[in-house]
Design a protein around this motif. Structure first.
Motif, short mmCIF file in Angstrom:
data_model
loop_
_atom_site.label_atom_id
_atom_site.label_comp_id
_atom_site.label_asym_id
_atom_site.label_seq_id
_atom_site.Cartn_x
_atom_site.Cartn_y
_atom_site.Cartn_z
N UNK A 57 -5.87 -8.25 -8.39
CA UNK A 57 -6.63 -7.34 -7.53
C UNK A 57 -7.01 -8.02 -6.22
N UNK A 58 -7.44 -9.28 -6.28
CA UNK A 58 -7.81 -10.01 -5.06
C UNK A 58 -6.59 -10.28 -4.19
N UNK A 59 -5.48 -10.66 -4.82
CA UNK A 59 -4.25 -10.90 -4.05
C UNK A 59 -3.78 -9.60 -3.38
N UNK A 60 -3.84 -8.48 -4.11
CA UNK A 60 -3.43 -7.19 -3.54
C UNK A 60 -4.33 -6.79 -2.37
N UNK A 61 -5.64 -7.00 -2.53
CA UNK A 61 -6.57 -6.66 -1.44
C UNK A 61 -6.28 -7.49 -0.21
N UNK A 62 -5.95 -8.76 -0.41
CA UNK A 62 -5.62 -9.63 0.72
C UNK A 62 -4.35 -9.16 1.42
N UNK A 63 -3.36 -8.72 0.65
CA UNK A 63 -2.13 -8.20 1.26
C UNK A 63 -2.44 -6.97 2.10
N UNK A 64 -3.27 -6.05 1.56
CA UNK A 64 -3.61 -4.84 2.33
C UNK A 64 -4.36 -5.20 3.61
N UNK A 65 -5.29 -6.16 3.53
CA UNK A 65 -6.01 -6.59 4.73
C UNK A 65 -5.05 -7.21 5.74
N UNK A 66 -4.11 -8.01 5.26
CA UNK A 66 -3.14 -8.66 6.15
C UNK A 66 -2.25 -7.64 6.85
N UNK A 67 -1.77 -6.66 6.10
CA UNK A 67 -0.93 -5.62 6.71
C UNK A 67 -1.73 -4.85 7.76
N UNK A 68 -2.98 -4.55 7.45
CA UNK A 68 -3.83 -3.85 8.43
C UNK A 68 -4.01 -4.69 9.69
N UNK A 69 -4.29 -5.99 9.52
CA UNK A 69 -4.45 -6.87 10.68
C UNK A 69 -3.16 -6.92 11.51
N UNK A 70 -2.01 -6.97 10.84
CA UNK A 70 -0.73 -7.05 11.53
C UNK A 70 -0.36 -5.74 12.21
N UNK A 71 -1.04 -4.65 11.86
CA UNK A 71 -0.85 -3.37 12.53
C UNK A 71 -1.94 -3.11 13.57
N UNK A 72 -2.76 -4.13 13.84
CA UNK A 72 -3.75 -4.02 14.91
C UNK A 72 -5.12 -3.52 14.51
#
Length: 123
Positions: A57-72
């Motif tokens: 769950x923590x790894x998945x949340x980090x991936x979602x945050x990273x994708x959001x950051x990479x989309x601005x």
């Protein structure tokens, strides 16, 4: 609405890590920065027992945050979107709010750590 193009990162990039703890669970938060701009672009969270629901769950949340950051999407917008719990006295200017809050989950705590890391890194 059109999504912003994802900003892909080079294979090698600067990163900074910090250890956080909540309710007896320790986690390593690692933040990766765009070497061209110095902006925070990815977050990794390492915690929990290998194969555990918490770890995934923590790894998945980090991936979602990273994708959001990479989309601005700004980190502050992500942080504001997560639940927080009141920790301080009632704000006399707004009786519906507490003057101090803390993240309600390890994910929120990790994003707070990412904000500190990014501020220290200079982005």
């Amino acid at each position: 609405m059109t999504a912003a193009a994802r900003q892909r990162l080079p294979e090698r990039r600067p990163s900074v890590s910090e250890t956080i703890e909540r309710n007896g669970l320790s986690a390593e938060v690692s933040c990766g920065f765009d070497p061209a701009t110095g902006e925070l672009r990815e977050i990794f969270i390492f915690a929990g027992k290998e194969g555990s629901e918490t770890r995934h769950a923590l790894e998945d949340a980090a991936v979602m945050a990273s994708v959001a950051l990479q989309h601005g999407i700004p980190l502050e917008a992500l942080r504001r979107s997560l639940a927080r719990v009141a920790t301080g006295p009632i704000d006399p200017e707004n009786l519906d709010r507490r003057s101090e809050t803390a993240p309600a989950s390890m994910i929120g705590l990790a994003l707070d750590a990412a904000q500190r890391i990014a501020a220290d890194f200079g982005s």
